[in-house]
Design an enzyme around this catalytic site. Structure first.
Site, PDB file in Angstrom:
ATOM      1  N   GLU A  26       2.632  -3.811 -10.435  1.00  0.00           N
ATOM      2  CA  GLU A  26       2.728  -3.399 -11.854  1.00  0.00           C
ATOM      3  C   GLU A  26       2.578  -1.879 -12.008  1.00  0.00           C
ATOM      4  O   GLU A  26       3.174  -1.282 -12.902  1.00  0.00           O
ATOM      5  CB  GLU A  26       1.658  -4.153 -12.663  1.00  0.00           C
ATOM      6  CG  GLU A  26       1.705  -3.951 -14.162  1.00  0.00           C
ATOM      7  CD  GLU A  26       3.085  -4.161 -14.797  1.00  0.00           C
ATOM      8  OE1 GLU A  26       3.474  -3.316 -15.624  1.00  0.00           O
ATOM      9  OE2 GLU A  26       3.772  -5.142 -14.456  1.00  0.00           O
ATOM     10  N   GLY A  27       1.791  -1.252 -11.129  1.00  0.00           N
ATOM     11  CA  GLY A  27       1.638   0.208 -11.197  1.00  0.00           C
ATOM     12  C   GLY A  27       2.977   0.902 -10.977  1.00  0.00           C
ATOM     13  O   GLY A  27       3.351   1.820 -11.716  1.00  0.00           O
ATOM     14  N   HIS A  28       3.724   0.444  -9.966  1.00  0.00           N
ATOM     15  CA  HIS A  28       5.050   1.029  -9.716  1.00  0.00           C
ATOM     16  C   HIS A  28       5.987   0.745 -10.896  1.00  0.00           C
ATOM     17  O   HIS A  28       6.786   1.604 -11.283  1.00  0.00           O
ATOM     18  CB  HIS A  28       5.687   0.420  -8.457  1.00  0.00           C
ATOM     19  CG  HIS A  28       4.953   0.714  -7.193  1.00  0.00           C
ATOM     20  ND1 HIS A  28       4.351  -0.269  -6.446  1.00  0.00           N
ATOM     21  CD2 HIS A  28       4.728   1.884  -6.535  1.00  0.00           C
ATOM     22  CE1 HIS A  28       3.794   0.267  -5.377  1.00  0.00           C
ATOM     23  NE2 HIS A  28       3.996   1.574  -5.411  1.00  0.00           N
ATOM     24  N   GLN A  52       2.843  10.337   7.359  1.00  0.00           N
ATOM     25  CA  GLN A  52       1.635  10.524   6.551  1.00  0.00           C
ATOM     26  C   GLN A  52       0.505   9.583   6.988  1.00  0.00           C
ATOM     27  O   GLN A  52      -0.549   9.545   6.350  1.00  0.00           O
ATOM     28  CB  GLN A  52       1.937  10.366   5.064  1.00  0.00           C
ATOM     29  CG  GLN A  52       2.304   8.972   4.593  1.00  0.00           C
ATOM     30  CD  GLN A  52       2.801   8.978   3.152  1.00  0.00           C
ATOM     31  OE1 GLN A  52       3.903   9.430   2.844  1.00  0.00           O
ATOM     32  NE2 GLN A  52       1.972   8.488   2.241  1.00  0.00           N
ATOM     33  N   GLY A 138       1.836   8.376  -9.645  1.00  0.00           N
ATOM     34  CA  GLY A 138       0.637   7.801 -10.267  1.00  0.00           C
ATOM     35  C   GLY A 138      -0.565   8.713 -10.119  1.00  0.00           C
ATOM     36  O   GLY A 138      -0.721   9.398  -9.101  1.00  0.00           O
ATOM     37  N   MET A 175      -4.556  -0.695  -9.330  1.00  0.00           N
ATOM     38  CA  MET A 175      -3.486  -1.394  -8.600  1.00  0.00           C
ATOM     39  C   MET A 175      -3.100  -0.598  -7.369  1.00  0.00           C
ATOM     40  O   MET A 175      -2.975   0.628  -7.414  1.00  0.00           O
ATOM     41  CB  MET A 175      -2.284  -1.572  -9.493  1.00  0.00           C
ATOM     42  CG  MET A 175      -2.592  -2.527 -10.610  1.00  0.00           C
ATOM     43  SD  MET A 175      -1.224  -3.603 -10.905  1.00  0.00           S
ATOM     44  CE  MET A 175      -1.883  -4.567 -12.247  1.00  0.00           C
ATOM     45  N   SER A 177      -0.867  -1.335  -3.394  1.00  0.00           N
ATOM     46  CA  SER A 177      -0.232  -2.298  -2.482  1.00  0.00           C
ATOM     47  C   SER A 177      -1.268  -2.834  -1.505  1.00  0.00           C
ATOM     48  O   SER A 177      -1.188  -3.970  -1.056  1.00  0.00           O
ATOM     49  CB  SER A 177       0.902  -1.624  -1.714  1.00  0.00           C
ATOM     50  OG  SER A 177       1.816  -1.054  -2.625  1.00  0.00           O
TER      51      SER A 177
HETATM   52  O1  PAF Z   1       2.359   7.530  -3.014  1.00  0.00           O
HETATM   53  C1  PAF Z   1       3.139   7.075  -2.159  1.00  0.00           C
HETATM   54  O2  PAF Z   1       3.530   5.906  -2.202  1.00  0.00           O
HETATM   55  C2  PAF Z   1       3.609   7.974  -1.031  1.00  0.00           C
HETATM   56  O3  PAF Z   1       2.602   8.843  -0.625  1.00  0.00           O
HETATM   57  C3  PAF Z   1       4.909   8.737  -1.358  1.00  0.00           C
HETATM   58  C4  PAF Z   1       4.716   9.688  -2.524  1.00  0.00           C
HETATM   59  C5  PAF Z   1       6.005   7.752  -1.684  1.00  0.00           C
HETATM   60  C6  PAF Z   1       5.337   9.570  -0.149  1.00  0.00           C
HETATM   61  O4  PAF Z   1       5.566   8.777   0.957  1.00  0.00           O
END
Ligand code: PAF
Length: 274
Positions: A26-28, A52, A138, A175, A177
């Site tokens: 829901e956040g996305h 990352q 977010g 929220m 994943s």
């Molecule tokens: O916030 C995220 O999901 C990730 O850090 C992003 C911004 C998609 C970069 O991979």
């Protein structure tokens, strides 16, 4: 992707971009709604960015469900779902990464060495490929948003960075994943993050302005739950992320806690009554 963006631009369309690592929730969806509101065309990217994640982090076990994500994106009115492959984005011989001087030297950047270099590098690459007018992120990842705003300014990207308030479950859990990895008992423990933030907000309203006292209280509460391991609890300046010891202006309280093997983050702005 770039050819499509160029076509949209020639048609005078404004492009909104929501970069994600998938396993949409829901956040996305809230970020996508904001994207739709801002622009004429909405691009969503799904890419679990290996650069990352540090050694020993959860790159391999990061939750993924491509088919479900596609269905959700379609339902949300995404115009283009961009799902590049790691071999296309980091072509053989890639050796250029972004680095930022100050902001990554705080909060998550301290325990996740190189994390923000990876985030900035992928976001800059995606910006160059998608060429959006707006990019929506977010506020749960407050430090990421700050780093990206700085990078966008410093590298002269002509893109408006838009922050969207954290979307929460009905019980307050931010929220993420990664919430899908929590057992019922861990999920209970995870609520200690938002409870700590809300307690601190109340204390600040009641004129308790000593950061260390608030951090101690939060530490005590979170540690009272089994399976929690605090990475950091900080009260800092929302712009510079430097520590603030006496709360005489709006400050950011941010925390990162491992619950079992799952690392969770959350934050809140604490505003003293004037
Ligand atoms: O916030 C995220 O999901 C990730 O850090 C992003 C911004 C998609 C970069 O991979």
């Amino acid at each position: 992707m770039t050819a499509m963006s160029n076509r949209f631009r020639k048609m005078g369309k404004r492009i909104s971009f929501v970069p994600t690592m998938g396993f949409l929730h829901e956040g996305h969806l809230a970020l996508m709604r904001e994207g739709r509101r801002l622009g004429d065309k909405l691009v969503l990217s799904i890419f679990v960015n290996p650069t990352q994640f540090g050694p020993g982090e959860d790159f391999k076990t990061y939750p993924r469900d491509f088919n479900r994500d596609c269905a959700l994106a379609e339902k949300a009115g995404v115009d283009i779902l961009f799902t590049p492959d790691a071999r296309d984005l980091y072509v053989k011989g890639s050796e250029t990464y972004l680095h930022q001087e100050k902001l990554p030297g705080h909060l998550c950047g301290l325990s996740r060495q190189g994390h923000f270099n990876g985030v900035m590098t992928i976001v800059a690459k995606l910006f160059n490929i998608v060429v959006p007018h707006f990019a929506v992120f977010g506020e749960k990842d407050f430090q990421q948003l700050a780093v990206i705003r700085r990078m966008t300014k410093d590298l002269n990207f002509d893109i408006q960075i838009v922050g969207h308030p954290t979307v929460r479950e009905p019980d307050g859990l931010a929220m993420s994943s990664r919430n899908s990895k929590l057992t019922p008992a861990q999920r209970d423990a995870a609520l200690s993050l938002i409870t700590s933030l809300r307690n601190a907000r109340r204390s600040v309203k009641n004129k308790q302005t000593d950061s260390n006292q608030l951090i101690d209280k939060a530490t005590e509460l979170i540690q009272s739950y089994p399976e929690t391991k605090i990475d950091y609890i900080k009260i800092c300046d929302p712009e510079t992320l430097d520590d603030v010891s006496n709360i005489d202006r709006p400050v950011l309280m941010a925390l990162a806690v491992k619950v079992g093997k799952t690392r969770l983050i959350d934050n809140m702005i604490l505003t003293p009554d004037s």
